[in-house]
Design a protein around this motif. Structure first.
Motif, PDB file in Angstrom:
ATOM      1  N   LYS A   1       0.925  -1.110   0.101  1.00 57.03           N
ATOM      2  CA  LYS A   1       0.086   0.264  -0.320  1.00 57.03           C
ATOM      3  C   LYS A   1       1.274   1.049  -0.121  1.00 57.03           C
ATOM      4  O   LYS A   1       0.434   2.406  -0.507  1.00 57.03           O
ATOM      5  CB  LYS A   1      -0.854   0.209   1.047  1.00 57.03           C
ATOM      6  N   ASP A   2       2.141   1.135   0.230  1.00 54.75           N
ATOM      7  CA  ASP A   2       2.943   2.226   0.769  1.00 54.75           C
ATOM      8  C   ASP A   2       3.631   2.781  -1.156  1.00 54.75           C
ATOM      9  O   ASP A   2       4.093   3.617  -0.957  1.00 54.75           O
ATOM     10  CB  ASP A   2       3.700   2.364   1.095  1.00 54.75           C
ATOM     11  N   ASN A   3       3.620   1.998  -1.419  1.00 51.05           N
ATOM     12  CA  ASN A   3       4.459   1.714  -3.120  1.00 51.05           C
ATOM     13  C   ASN A   3       3.001   2.100  -4.595  1.00 51.05           C
ATOM     14  O   ASN A   3       3.605   1.584  -4.829  1.00 51.05           O
ATOM     15  CB  ASN A   3       5.523   1.094  -2.878  1.00 51.05           C
ATOM     16  N   GLN A   4       2.195   2.756  -3.552  1.00 50.56           N
ATOM     17  CA  GLN A   4       1.301   2.533  -5.196  1.00 50.56           C
ATOM     18  C   GLN A   4       1.443   3.916  -6.444  1.00 50.56           C
ATOM     19  O   GLN A   4       1.287   3.128  -7.409  1.00 50.56           O
ATOM     20  CB  GLN A   4      -0.349   2.447  -4.330  1.00 50.56           C
ATOM     21  N   GLY A   5       2.193   4.620  -5.959  1.00 58.76           N
ATOM     22  CA  GLY A   5       2.909   5.496  -7.301  1.00 58.76           C
ATOM     23  C   GLY A   5       4.059   5.159  -7.719  1.00 58.76           C
ATOM     24  O   GLY A   5       4.092   5.743  -9.106  1.00 58.76           O
ATOM     25  N   CYS A   6       4.634   3.770  -7.365  1.00 57.57           N
ATOM     26  CA  CYS A   6       5.370   3.522  -8.385  1.00 57.57           C
ATOM     27  C   CYS A   6       4.809   1.853  -9.069  1.00 57.57           C
ATOM     28  O   CYS A   6       5.224   1.098  -9.500  1.00 57.57           O
ATOM     29  CB  CYS A   6       6.585   2.980  -7.596  1.00 57.57           C
ATOM     30  N   GLU A   7       3.316   2.197  -8.923  1.00 51.79           N
ATOM     31  CA  GLU A   7       2.824   1.209 -10.339  1.00 51.79           C
ATOM     32  C   GLU A   7       3.095   0.580 -11.774  1.00 51.79           C
ATOM     33  O   GLU A   7       2.972  -0.261 -11.659  1.00 51.79           O
ATOM     34  CB  GLU A   7       1.368   0.929  -9.898  1.00 51.79           C
ATOM     35  N   GLU A   8       3.435   1.961 -11.640  1.00 45.18           N
ATOM     36  CA  GLU A   8       3.621   1.141 -13.662  1.00 45.18           C
ATOM     37  C   GLU A   8       4.986   0.964 -13.282  1.00 45.18           C
ATOM     38  O   GLU A   8       5.233   0.653 -14.694  1.00 45.18           O
ATOM     39  CB  GLU A   8       3.582   3.066 -13.973  1.00 45.18           C
ATOM     40  N   VAL A   9       5.889   1.879 -12.921  1.00 45.77           N
ATOM     41  CA  VAL A   9       7.439   0.909 -12.881  1.00 45.77           C
ATOM     42  C   VAL A   9       7.969  -0.262 -12.476  1.00 45.77           C
ATOM     43  O   VAL A   9       7.946  -0.779 -12.915  1.00 45.77           O
ATOM     44  CB  VAL A   9       8.553   2.258 -12.451  1.00 45.77           C
ATOM     45  N   MET A  10       6.658  -0.808 -11.404  1.00 41.40           N
ATOM     46  CA  MET A  10       7.393  -2.153 -11.012  1.00 41.40           C
ATOM     47  C   MET A  10       6.710  -3.076 -11.986  1.00 41.40           C
ATOM     48  O   MET A  10       7.327  -3.801 -12.178  1.00 41.40           O
ATOM     49  CB  MET A  10       6.463  -1.717  -9.346  1.00 41.40           C
ATOM     50  N   GLN A  11       5.228  -2.553 -12.261  1.00 36.30           N
ATOM     51  CA  GLN A  11       5.301  -3.033 -13.669  1.00 36.30           C
ATOM     52  C   GLN A  11       6.451  -3.482 -14.638  1.00 36.30           C
ATOM     53  O   GLN A  11       6.418  -4.673 -15.370  1.00 36.30           O
ATOM     54  CB  GLN A  11       4.289  -2.537 -14.562  1.00 36.30           C
ATOM     55  N   LEU A  12       7.069  -2.356 -15.048  1.00 34.29           N
ATOM     56  CA  LEU A  12       8.024  -2.637 -16.061  1.00 34.29           C
ATOM     57  C   LEU A  12       8.805  -3.311 -15.794  1.00 34.29           C
ATOM     58  O   LEU A  12       9.314  -4.432 -17.046  1.00 34.29           O
ATOM     59  CB  LEU A  12       8.117  -1.269 -16.563  1.00 34.29           C
TER      60      LEU A  12
END
Length: 80
Positions: free
Chosen positions: A8-19
């Motif tokens: 929940k703390d890293n919701q803003g990084c979802e796009e780069v984590m998906q990459l």
């Protein structure tokens, strides 16, 4: 090394984590020769930004709480 990614703390990084996940899905050899290094660096920078923001919010919250406690103790001392 990075912390658990999908929290929940890293919701803003979802796009780069998906990459990064997509890059890792290409196979061991692809990531072993460094083809995922930029994606990993991007994830690390995003997680760092999230952590610094979380730290700033926690510090401000603690500052407010500390001021409340100090005021309570001042009131107790004044009434004693």
């Amino acid at each position: 090394m990075h912390p658990h990614l999908h929290t929940k703390d890293n919701q803003g990084c979802e796009e780069v984590m998906q990459l990064l996940d997509e890059c890792h899905a290409r196979g061991f050899l692809y990531k072993a020769v460094g083809m995922c290094n930029q994606a990993k660096h991007d994830v690390n920078m995003c997680l760092r930004t999230e952590r610094l923001e979380r730290t700033r919010r926690n510090r401000e919250k603690a500052r407010v709480e500390r001021a409340k406690v100090k005021a309570m103790w001042s009131e107790i001392d004044a009434n004693s």
